[in-house]
Write a protein that holds these residues in place. Structure first.
Motif, PDB file in Angstrom:
ATOM      1  N   LEU A 425     -32.994 -32.446  49.057  1.00 63.23           N
ATOM      2  CA  LEU A 425     -33.769 -31.588  48.169  1.00 63.23           C
ATOM      3  C   LEU A 425     -33.287 -30.145  48.263  1.00 63.23           C
ATOM      4  N   LEU A 426     -32.915 -29.714  49.444  1.00 61.13           N
ATOM      5  CA  LEU A 426     -32.350 -28.376  49.595  1.00 61.13           C
ATOM      6  C   LEU A 426     -30.998 -28.286  48.902  1.00 61.13           C
ATOM      7  N   ASP A 427     -30.195 -29.330  48.999  1.00 58.45           N
ATOM      8  CA  ASP A 427     -28.900 -29.336  48.308  1.00 58.45           C
ATOM      9  C   ASP A 427     -29.073 -29.184  46.803  1.00 58.45           C
ATOM     10  N   LEU A 428     -30.107 -29.822  46.278  1.00 51.41           N
ATOM     11  CA  LEU A 428     -30.387 -29.697  44.849  1.00 51.41           C
ATOM     12  C   LEU A 428     -30.754 -28.250  44.512  1.00 51.41           C
ATOM     13  N   LEU A 429     -31.594 -27.632  45.323  1.00 47.62           N
ATOM     14  CA  LEU A 429     -31.964 -26.230  45.121  1.00 47.62           C
ATOM     15  C   LEU A 429     -30.733 -25.335  45.159  1.00 47.62           C
ATOM     16  N   ILE A 430     -29.839 -25.606  46.109  1.00 42.34           N
ATOM     17  CA  ILE A 430     -28.624 -24.803  46.239  1.00 42.34           C
ATOM     18  C   ILE A 430     -27.752 -24.927  44.990  1.00 42.34           C
ATOM     19  N   GLU A 431     -27.612 -26.165  44.488  1.00 41.74           N
ATOM     20  CA  GLU A 431     -26.796 -26.375  43.289  1.00 41.74           C
ATOM     21  C   GLU A 431     -27.398 -25.661  42.086  1.00 41.74           C
ATOM     22  N   GLU A 432     -28.710 -25.715  41.949  1.00 39.92           N
ATOM     23  CA  GLU A 432     -29.357 -25.021  40.827  1.00 39.92           C
ATOM     24  C   GLU A 432     -29.217 -23.513  40.983  1.00 39.92           C
ATOM     25  N   GLY A 433     -29.248 -23.042  42.211  1.00 40.72           N
ATOM     26  CA  GLY A 433     -29.048 -21.620  42.435  1.00 40.72           C
ATOM     27  C   GLY A 433     -27.674 -21.152  42.009  1.00 40.72           C
ATOM     28  N   LYS A 434     -26.659 -21.952  42.308  1.00 39.31           N
ATOM     29  CA  LYS A 434     -25.285 -21.601  41.916  1.00 39.31           C
ATOM     30  C   LYS A 434     -25.162 -21.439  40.410  1.00 39.31           C
ATOM     31  N   LYS A 435     -25.845 -22.273  39.654  1.00 38.12           N
ATOM     32  CA  LYS A 435     -25.789 -22.191  38.191  1.00 38.12           C
ATOM     33  C   LYS A 435     -26.371 -20.887  37.680  1.00 38.12           C
ATOM     34  N   LEU A 436     -27.229 -20.288  38.490  1.00 39.55           N
ATOM     35  CA  LEU A 436     -27.846 -19.020  38.107  1.00 39.55           C
ATOM     36  C   LEU A 436     -27.151 -17.830  38.754  1.00 39.55           C
ATOM     37  N   PRO A 513     -36.653 -14.573  38.020  1.00 40.22           N
ATOM     38  CA  PRO A 513     -35.512 -15.334  38.559  1.00 40.22           C
ATOM     39  C   PRO A 513     -35.912 -16.442  39.531  1.00 40.22           C
ATOM     40  N   ASP A 514     -36.886 -16.174  40.401  1.00 38.87           N
ATOM     41  CA  ASP A 514     -37.274 -17.195  41.376  1.00 38.87           C
ATOM     42  C   ASP A 514     -37.968 -18.367  40.697  1.00 38.87           C
ATOM     43  N   LEU A 515     -38.850 -18.091  39.752  1.00 38.61           N
ATOM     44  CA  LEU A 515     -39.532 -19.189  39.065  1.00 38.61           C
ATOM     45  C   LEU A 515     -38.564 -19.983  38.200  1.00 38.61           C
ATOM     46  N   THR A 516     -37.579 -19.325  37.640  1.00 38.12           N
ATOM     47  CA  THR A 516     -36.553 -20.054  36.880  1.00 38.12           C
ATOM     48  C   THR A 516     -35.815 -21.037  37.786  1.00 38.12           C
ATOM     49  N   LEU A 517     -35.445 -20.587  38.967  1.00 39.98           N
ATOM     50  CA  LEU A 517     -34.757 -21.461  39.918  1.00 39.98           C
ATOM     51  C   LEU A 517     -35.652 -22.632  40.331  1.00 39.98           C
ATOM     52  N   LEU A 518     -36.907 -22.366  40.619  1.00 41.51           N
ATOM     53  CA  LEU A 518     -37.808 -23.436  41.046  1.00 41.51           C
ATOM     54  C   LEU A 518     -38.128 -24.392  39.899  1.00 41.51           C
ATOM     55  N   TYR A 519     -38.272 -23.857  38.701  1.00 45.33           N
ATOM     56  CA  TYR A 519     -38.501 -24.716  37.534  1.00 45.33           C
ATOM     57  C   TYR A 519     -37.304 -25.644  37.327  1.00 45.33           C
ATOM     58  N   ASN A 520     -36.103 -25.081  37.320  1.00 41.61           N
ATOM     59  CA  ASN A 520     -34.907 -25.891  37.081  1.00 41.61           C
ATOM     60  C   ASN A 520     -34.734 -26.974  38.145  1.00 41.61           C
ATOM     61  N   THR A 521     -35.027 -26.635  39.393  1.00 43.64           N
ATOM     62  CA  THR A 521     -34.893 -27.613  40.471  1.00 43.64           C
ATOM     63  C   THR A 521     -35.874 -28.759  40.282  1.00 43.64           C
ATOM     64  N   GLY A 522     -37.135 -28.426  40.029  1.00 40.85           N
ATOM     65  CA  GLY A 522     -38.141 -29.470  39.816  1.00 40.85           C
ATOM     66  C   GLY A 522     -37.878 -30.288  38.576  1.00 40.85           C
ATOM     67  N   ARG A 523     -37.433 -29.629  37.524  1.00 38.47           N
ATOM     68  CA  ARG A 523     -37.156 -30.337  36.265  1.00 38.47           C
ATOM     69  C   ARG A 523     -35.989 -31.316  36.441  1.00 38.47           C
ATOM     70  N   THR A 524     -34.932 -30.863  37.103  1.00 32.73           N
ATOM     71  CA  THR A 524     -33.785 -31.743  37.343  1.00 32.73           C
ATOM     72  C   THR A 524     -34.205 -32.981  38.133  1.00 32.73           C
ATOM     73  N   LEU A 525     -34.982 -32.775  39.182  1.00 34.15           N
ATOM     74  CA  LEU A 525     -35.428 -33.903  39.993  1.00 34.15           C
ATOM     75  C   LEU A 525     -36.350 -34.825  39.206  1.00 34.15           C
ATOM     76  N   ALA A 526     -37.237 -34.244  38.419  1.00 31.85           N
ATOM     77  CA  ALA A 526     -38.218 -35.047  37.677  1.00 31.85           C
ATOM     78  C   ALA A 526     -37.589 -35.827  36.527  1.00 31.85           C
ATOM     79  N   ASP A 527     -36.450 -35.365  36.030  1.00 31.45           N
ATOM     80  CA  ASP A 527     -35.780 -36.065  34.924  1.00 31.45           C
ATOM     81  C   ASP A 527     -34.650 -36.967  35.414  1.00 31.45           C
TER      82      ASP A 527
END
Length: 552
Positions: A425-436, A513-527
């Motif tokens: 789950l942290l790896d997913l957060l890191i990957e989404e962070g890189k995109k931003l 910026p922080d909510l965008t990162l958290l939204y994208n991470t949760g959305r990616t996992l949920a989809d």
């Protein structure tokens, strides 16, 4: 660390043939920072009385959360149409001023004042009175019994009915290396563990010696967090987990105790960092007498939900705690209300803002649960209760993203999580962070034991991949130097103090910026069809593996 993260991403997250169609920054919703600020301002207003459980402040908080979740378009999170999960708690208060005194080894008698030299917690054993007479004090080093590390501070000593005097943090803290992983705190370093181990040793009480660096906060935080109403989950045998007297003492008092016994405090602390340490009698006794009002009350977790379009029985959770310390001792200005604006009106405001964003967007494949838990400040109790009594199965909970004190000191180039963990789950957060265009940095203060201090820990213990998000300190305005200084100032001057208040001057530039990162991470996992896992050496992986057959 980056190499480890990359390897984990490959081994834990990406099953063959799975492609991550993550949302881009441009497709993420625009978050309303002013609305976030208004939620934070409301929840930390004096009218909410510091949001303590079992108070009028709780009633107002619960009502506000339900109102905002409804308005956001969320659905009741409890099957059958309910918004709240009942959380039965033991509530405990010291009645009046406790009578506390020490008789030192040199014969000196010393009366102790609650909140000054000592901070005594109301007993969580269910008893209505604490009466301790002439109980011997014994220094037990760090108070650790860790067979897997071949470490035992007790060495078979009979400690029944005695008062254990212990150091906070791990034996490695001072030297930075050893059997406990160096500076990074293990659970053995947490004060909660010290009390639990004291109960297993049959002690009458445990006194934790406060020092700023190993505790990671000052005495005002200790006093304000411990001399107020205490809570615990309702236990069948509370004395198995708690001693009658749980308390902290100031370092200066400990130095006096050791000196009267002909001991040097610093030398004894150094001795306690070695495996061959043995308990040392301080030739002092403690008397304590105070009445305790103990009762069982019901507090509440608040749940809002958006059912998944394809896999509604699988869940991604956003969480945060709604409670704070309530009304307590006045500060130098006479303020008695501990508003908890940053801790954690900010996290709950983020939870609401994310709920609004997901409600307006196309439904995710998996369900999203927005979980506001109670009694975090009393020991992660609301999240612990949810982990033991999950409304949605933990086996099919893909991950938990916790938000605690999410307001930082401005927008940052980096981000982190509390504590150290290796999980997909942290790896997913890191990957989404890189995109931003943002970089993950490990928690710079792992010696504070942050991983064990937020609500994600409760579900992590149950095996669910979980972390608590922290904004960065490499600020766009001022860099790492300014970010480090501002973080230290908050801990020193506002953390668990009445000064943690909302202000129109708060720098909220990190929120978007922080909510965008958290939204994208949760959305990616949920989809996705991903089931993030723990690394092979993580202490929570075995628990997660027990339910592997339930995830397809």
């Amino acid at each position: 660390m980056r190499k480890i993260a990359a390897l984990l991403a490959a081994s834990l997250l990406l099953a063959p043939g799975i492609c991550l169609a993550a949302p881009s920054a441009s497709s993420a919703p625009a978050f309303d920072v002013q609305r976030f600020s208004q939620d934070m301002k409301t929840l930390s207003d004096d009218r909410f009385e510091g949001r303590a459980p079992a108070t009028e402040g709780e009633k107002k908080t619960i009502a506000y959360l339900i109102q905002q979740m409804k308005a956001a378009g969320l659905q009741p999170g409890v099957p059958g149409g309910g918004w709240t999960q009942n959380v039965p708690l033991l509530k405990s208060d010291i009645v009046g001023a406790p009578k506390l005194s020490l008789r030192m080894a040199d014969g000196t008698a010393r009366t102790l004042t609650q909140g000054d030299e000592i901070a005594v917690r109301a007993a969580l054993t269910g008893q209505d009175k604490v009466d301790i007479a002439s109980a011997p004090l014994v220094f037990v080093g760090y108070g650790v019994r860790a067979p897997e590390r071949d470490w035992d501070d007790f060495k078979g000593a009979d400690l029944k009915g005695k008062i254990l005097v212990v150091l906070v943090n791990d034996p490695d803290f001072e030297g930075g290396e050893g059997d406990f992983g160096g500076k990074t705190m293990t659970y053995y370093g947490r004060w909660t563990y010290k009390y639990e181990e004291g109960a297993r040793q049959g002690a009458a009480g445990v006194l934790v010696i406060h020092e700023y660096a190993p505790a990671s906060y000052g005495w005002p935080t200790v006093k304000n967090s411990n001399t107020i109403t205490n809570f615990d989950i309702v236990r069948a045998n509370p004395k198995a987990d708690h001693v009658a007297m749980e308390a902290w003492i100031q370092r200066d008092l400990a130095v006096e105790l050791f000196k009267a016994a002909g001991l040097d405090f610093d030398a004894m602390k150094k001795a306690a960092q070695k495996k061959d340490f043995r308990p040392v009698a301080l030739n002092a006794t403690l008397d304590a007498s105070y009445a305790v009002k103990a009762e069982t009350i019901t507090s509440y977790n608040v749940l809002g939900r958006l059912a998944g379009a394809k896999h509604p029985n699988e869940t991604v959770v956003y969480s945060g705690h709604w409670d704070h310390l309530g009304i307590g001792e006045p500060d130098a200005k006479g303020d008695r209300i501990y508003n908890g604006a940053r801790d954690n009106a900010s996290g709950i405001s983020a939870l609401l803002e994310l709920g609004r964003a997901f409600a307006k967007a196309p439904r995710t494949d998996r369900s999203i649960l927005f979980l506001a838990v109670t009694a975090e400040e009393k020991g992660l109790l609301g999240s612990e209760y949810y982990a033991a009594n999950p409304v949605y199965p933990l086996a099919t909970t893909a991950g938990v993203i916790n938000m605690d004190s999410i307001v930082g000191d401005g927008a940052a180039k980096d981000f982190t999580i509390t504590g150290v963990a290796k999980l997909g789950l942290l790896d997913l957060l890191i990957e989404e962070g890189k995109k931003l265009g943002r970089v993950y940095v490990p928690d710079p203060k792992t010696e504070t034991g942050g991983f064990y201090r937020s609500d994600h820990f409760s579900v992590a213990k149950a095996g669910v991949p979980a972390f608590s998000f922290k904004g960065g300190i490499d600020l766009i305005d001022g860099g790492t130097a300014r970010g480090t200084d501002l973080a230290a100032a908050y801990t020193r001057d506002r953390y668990h103090q009445p000064a943690d208040e909302w202000s129109a001057d708060l720098d909220l530039s990190n929120i978007g910026p922080d909510l965008t990162l958290l939204y994208n991470t949760g959305r990616t996992l949920a989809d996705s069809r991903l089931w993030p896992d723990w690394s092979a050496d993580a202490e929570f992986k075995a628990k997660r593996d027990e339910t592997a057959a339930q995830r397809k």
